[in-house]
Design a protein around this motif. Structure first.
Motif, PDB file in Angstrom:
ATOM      1  N   SER A  74       0.839  -1.197   0.000  1.00  0.00           N
ATOM      2  CA  SER A  74       0.000   0.000   0.000  1.00  0.00           C
ATOM      3  C   SER A  74       0.875   1.247   0.000  1.00  0.00           C
ATOM      4  CB  SER A  74      -0.941  -0.017   1.213  1.00  0.00           C
ATOM      5  OG  SER A  74      -1.854  -1.087   1.061  1.00  0.00           O
ATOM      6  N   SER A  91      -2.488  -3.041  -4.120  1.00  0.00           N
ATOM      7  CA  SER A  91      -2.604  -2.683  -2.698  1.00  0.00           C
ATOM      8  C   SER A  91      -3.373  -3.758  -1.953  1.00  0.00           C
ATOM      9  CB  SER A  91      -3.314  -1.327  -2.538  1.00  0.00           C
ATOM     10  OG  SER A  91      -4.722  -1.491  -2.619  1.00  0.00           O
ATOM     11  N   ARG A  93      -5.937  -3.424  -0.423  1.00  0.00           N
ATOM     12  CA  ARG A  93      -7.380  -3.188  -0.583  1.00  0.00           C
ATOM     13  C   ARG A  93      -7.845  -3.480  -2.004  1.00  0.00           C
ATOM     14  NH1 ARG A  93      -9.734  -0.174   3.771  1.00  0.00           N
ATOM     15  NH2 ARG A  93      -8.123   0.387   5.260  1.00  0.00           N
TER      16      ARG A  93
END
Length: 154
Positions: A74, A91, A93
């Motif tokens: 990230s 990342s 996410r």
């Protein structure tokens, strides 16, 4: 393809998804961190502890990464370095970093750093939720499937 994980800040749930993917696809996955951590025992999962210090793990990942490798991070400056080197960056996410979006992401990161250093409270990222985990798993699967389909059949 190899997978490199910036493991110092990688959430446990993301590591678990990566462990399953490494075993399923037989793609070597190495977690790098400046502190010891346990990883699933597997011929495809490795851990490398680097020395303490600012960006030591990031620099090691950049050094080891080859064209076509995937880096899980990230850290936007690290993602930028990986893209410049011909690698892929994702990342935790599930945001895919690319040549098309990395410059604007770096600019926004620098702007937020400037705001924080001037005393502005910008808050941190929201806690990881189920949608984030699903987005990560979906993007990882898409990247790994594309890679495996590009491999010659034996």
């Amino acid at each position: 393809m190899k997978i490199w994980v910036d493991a110092d800040a990688c959430p446990v749930v993301i590591k678990e998804i990566l462990f399953k993917a490494a075993n399923r696809t037989k793609i070597h996955t190495t977690l790098l961190a400046n502190h010891n951590m346990s990883v699933l025992k597997s011929p495809y999962i490795h851990f490398s502890q680097v020395s303490q210090g600012f960006d030591v793990a990031d620099n090691e990942i950049v050094e080891r990464c080859q064209v076509g490798d995937l880096v899980i991070t990230s850290d936007i400056p690290l993602a930028s370095d990986i893209i410049d080197k011909g690698g892929l960056a994702l990342s935790s996410r599930g945001e895919v970093f690319s040549k098309e979006n990395i410059k604007s992401l770096l600019s926004m990161r620098d702007f937020m750093d400037t705001m924080r250093s001037s005393g502005e409270h910008t808050g941190g990222p929201a806690p990881m939720n189920q949608a984030d985990r699903q987005q990560f798993a979906a993007q990882l699967d898409k990247i790994l499937t594309r890679h495996l389909q590009s491999q010659p059949k034996s």
